[in-house]
Design a protein around this motif. Sequence first.
Motif, PDB file in Angstrom:
ATOM      1  N   GLU A  49       0.821  -1.209   0.000  1.00  0.00           N
ATOM      2  CA  GLU A  49       0.000   0.000   0.000  1.00  0.00           C
ATOM      3  C   GLU A  49       0.857   1.261   0.000  1.00  0.00           C
ATOM      4  OE1 GLU A  49      -3.843  -0.806   2.597  1.00  0.00           O
ATOM      5  OE2 GLU A  49      -2.029  -1.373   3.685  1.00  0.00           O
ATOM      6  N   VAL A  50       0.325   2.329  -0.575  1.00  0.00           N
ATOM      7  CA  VAL A  50       0.954   3.641  -0.479  1.00  0.00           C
ATOM      8  C   VAL A  50       0.600   4.214   0.892  1.00  0.00           C
ATOM      9  CG1 VAL A  50       1.069   5.975  -1.403  1.00  0.00           C
ATOM     10  CG2 VAL A  50       0.889   4.023  -2.961  1.00  0.00           C
ATOM     11  N   VAL A  51       1.608   4.402   1.745  1.00  0.00           N
ATOM     12  CA  VAL A  51       1.354   4.882   3.110  1.00  0.00           C
ATOM     13  C   VAL A  51       1.736   6.340   3.289  1.00  0.00           C
ATOM     14  CG1 VAL A  51       1.546   2.597   4.139  1.00  0.00           C
ATOM     15  CG2 VAL A  51       3.605   4.013   3.905  1.00  0.00           C
ATOM     16  N   LEU A  52       2.356   6.939   2.279  1.00  0.00           N
ATOM     17  CA  LEU A  52       2.681   8.367   2.338  1.00  0.00           C
ATOM     18  C   LEU A  52       2.621   8.945   0.941  1.00  0.00           C
ATOM     19  CD1 LEU A  52       4.765  10.435   4.517  1.00  0.00           C
ATOM     20  CD2 LEU A  52       5.610  10.459   2.176  1.00  0.00           C
ATOM     21  N   ARG A  53       1.965  10.094   0.828  1.00  0.00           N
ATOM     22  CA  ARG A  53       1.888  10.816  -0.450  1.00  0.00           C
ATOM     23  C   ARG A  53       2.086  12.292  -0.140  1.00  0.00           C
ATOM     24  NH1 ARG A  53      -1.772   8.218  -2.827  1.00  0.00           N
ATOM     25  NH2 ARG A  53      -0.688   7.576  -4.745  1.00  0.00           N
ATOM     26  N   TYR A  54       3.247  12.808  -0.524  1.00  0.00           N
ATOM     27  CA  TYR A  54       3.602  14.204  -0.269  1.00  0.00           C
ATOM     28  C   TYR A  54       3.765  14.916  -1.603  1.00  0.00           C
ATOM     29  CZ  TYR A  54       6.704  18.195   0.518  1.00  0.00           C
ATOM     30  OH  TYR A  54       7.259  19.454   0.502  1.00  0.00           O
ATOM     31  N   VAL A 110      -2.577  26.371  -5.197  1.00  0.00           N
ATOM     32  CA  VAL A 110      -4.036  26.170  -5.068  1.00  0.00           C
ATOM     33  C   VAL A 110      -4.366  25.897  -3.597  1.00  0.00           C
ATOM     34  CG1 VAL A 110      -4.428  25.355  -7.437  1.00  0.00           C
ATOM     35  CG2 VAL A 110      -3.678  23.731  -5.695  1.00  0.00           C
ATOM     36  N   LEU A 111      -3.689  26.606  -2.709  1.00  0.00           N
ATOM     37  CA  LEU A 111      -3.640  26.216  -1.300  1.00  0.00           C
ATOM     38  C   LEU A 111      -5.001  26.166  -0.629  1.00  0.00           C
ATOM     39  CD1 LEU A 111      -1.825  25.411   1.033  1.00  0.00           C
ATOM     40  CD2 LEU A 111      -1.591  27.831   1.615  1.00  0.00           C
ATOM     41  N   SER A 112      -5.859  27.146  -0.856  1.00  0.00           N
ATOM     42  CA  SER A 112      -7.132  27.161  -0.148  1.00  0.00           C
ATOM     43  C   SER A 112      -7.961  25.925  -0.484  1.00  0.00           C
ATOM     44  CB  SER A 112      -7.913  28.437  -0.467  1.00  0.00           C
ATOM     45  OG  SER A 112      -8.154  28.552  -1.860  1.00  0.00           O
ATOM     46  N   LYS A 113      -8.023  25.575  -1.756  1.00  0.00           N
ATOM     47  CA  LYS A 113      -8.768  24.382  -2.156  1.00  0.00           C
ATOM     48  C   LYS A 113      -8.079  23.117  -1.666  1.00  0.00           C
ATOM     49  CE  LYS A 113     -10.941  22.103  -6.111  1.00  0.00           C
ATOM     50  NZ  LYS A 113     -11.264  22.182  -7.560  1.00  0.00           N
ATOM     51  N   TYR A 114      -6.752  23.095  -1.725  1.00  0.00           N
ATOM     52  CA  TYR A 114      -6.000  21.917  -1.296  1.00  0.00           C
ATOM     53  C   TYR A 114      -6.222  21.643   0.191  1.00  0.00           C
ATOM     54  CZ  TYR A 114      -2.302  18.434  -1.828  1.00  0.00           C
ATOM     55  OH  TYR A 114      -1.606  17.248  -1.906  1.00  0.00           O
ATOM     56  N   LEU A 115      -6.202  22.701   1.009  1.00  0.00           N
ATOM     57  CA  LEU A 115      -6.450  22.536   2.442  1.00  0.00           C
ATOM     58  C   LEU A 115      -7.872  22.070   2.709  1.00  0.00           C
ATOM     59  CD1 LEU A 115      -4.599  25.633   3.931  1.00  0.00           C
ATOM     60  CD2 LEU A 115      -4.039  23.230   4.356  1.00  0.00           C
ATOM     61  N   GLY A 175      -2.396  16.606   4.837  1.00  0.00           N
ATOM     62  CA  GLY A 175      -2.080  16.355   3.444  1.00  0.00           C
ATOM     63  C   GLY A 175      -0.985  17.242   2.911  1.00  0.00           C
ATOM     64  N   VAL A 176      -0.718  18.356   3.590  1.00  0.00           N
ATOM     65  CA  VAL A 176       0.353  19.262   3.179  1.00  0.00           C
ATOM     66  C   VAL A 176       1.694  18.806   3.744  1.00  0.00           C
ATOM     67  CG1 VAL A 176       1.191  21.648   3.244  1.00  0.00           C
ATOM     68  CG2 VAL A 176      -1.260  21.186   3.012  1.00  0.00           C
ATOM     69  N   PHE A 177       1.691  18.422   5.017  1.00  0.00           N
ATOM     70  CA  PHE A 177       2.911  17.944   5.686  1.00  0.00           C
ATOM     71  C   PHE A 177       2.661  16.547   6.260  1.00  0.00           C
ATOM     72  CE2 PHE A 177       3.201  22.641   6.183  1.00  0.00           C
ATOM     73  CZ  PHE A 177       4.356  22.847   5.456  1.00  0.00           C
ATOM     74  N   PRO A 178       2.518  15.536   5.410  1.00  0.00           N
ATOM     75  CA  PRO A 178       2.197  14.195   5.907  1.00  0.00           C
ATOM     76  C   PRO A 178       3.408  13.492   6.526  1.00  0.00           C
ATOM     77  CG  PRO A 178       2.493  14.130   3.545  1.00  0.00           C
ATOM     78  CD  PRO A 178       2.589  15.584   3.937  1.00  0.00           C
ATOM     79  N   VAL A 179       3.156  12.732   7.568  1.00  0.00           N
ATOM     80  CA  VAL A 179       4.168  11.893   8.209  1.00  0.00           C
ATOM     81  C   VAL A 179       3.582  10.496   8.361  1.00  0.00           C
ATOM     82  CG1 VAL A 179       5.566  11.491  10.280  1.00  0.00           C
ATOM     83  CG2 VAL A 179       5.214  13.828   9.439  1.00  0.00           C
TER      84      VAL A 179
END
Length: 376
Positions: A159-164, A178-183, A190-194
Amino acid sequence: MIIERRQALAGLIATSLPWPLEAARLTDPKAYAAVALQLAARSVERAPDRAAARAQMLKMIEEVGVKLRSSAIFIQQYGGSPVKLAVLPEYLLTSYPGRISIAEFAAKAALEVDGPEYDAFGKIAAAQKLFIAGNAYEVDKHFPGLYFQTSFVVSPSGEVVLRYRRLNSMFAPTPHDVLSKYLDIYGLDGVFPVARTEIGNLAAIASEEIVYPEIARAHALRGAEIFLHSSSEIGSPTDTHKAIAKRARAFENLAYVISANTAGIEGTTMPLASADGNSMVVDWKGNVLAESNAGETFTAFADIDLAGLRAARRKPGMTNYLARQRTALFAAAYGAAKGQAADGLIDGNQVRIPDRDYFLRVQEQTIERLAKDGLI
């Protein structure tokens, strides 16, 4: 609304703990090795259509699996621990887009979130019982016509466990554009995934983002212990900006940096070895544990001492830079800074597809504004 979202991002610096409390309760994994697999990227520029590009990429993934298996066997026989983490170079499957239009490259070469390429990587990860970190261009159904440069991690489960998605790019769309829509869609996670995994807390940094300390620090403040750095950069026997930055990002965040560079780029008019060499593994003290020379090689590998890293993060002292950071001091300064503005590709509620020169024009405008304000 946009101001509120920006304040939320600035608040990350002010309010985040140096690492989440749950990380302290993790069981330290058994010793394992990580490898920065230095391979040549292969351009899809000459592929006549999408089907040919896809066939080329899938064939290359198959080749990566063979090279990775052979490398892991040799590393363990050489005296290392079992390889549990492999980092691949930047845009390995396609090379960079060049002057191909945004929409054309998205249609021809960008992966789909549930595409066969990720499935192919998943089968390799499952068969070899390791985590594979890579980097590719990817489309997103929420942003038709665009693509994002995406760093990903596939686990031994397939599985994909991280997508940055890369946040700072000179010539390509990013979530910041496209930050407002992305957030709204993905939130701050989703912006800073760990990814919290059995081999440690993993976060990705793409290419030249390694020279921006804020990106690594934001990940570290969310618990990241190992930075996965896929890159395609000029190799040199002297220290480059990126080489210096890799060591700095490691010791200032008490984190490992696993940095995989390309071994050149095939299928372009550029000399093959223009982006070649110096893949490396850096420990949390900023020491280079292993570094590759030029060409395709697995020689940048080292054991990962996660127990030692965690002990260092929890020990009071002058070199615990992460715990000593006084994040609240900087929130207001960052919030008031007049750098490149977010949402540049949003008109009203619509996302627009830029031409290639758009990004240079935005930088020129930003420089002009900063100069006018006497800030540069």
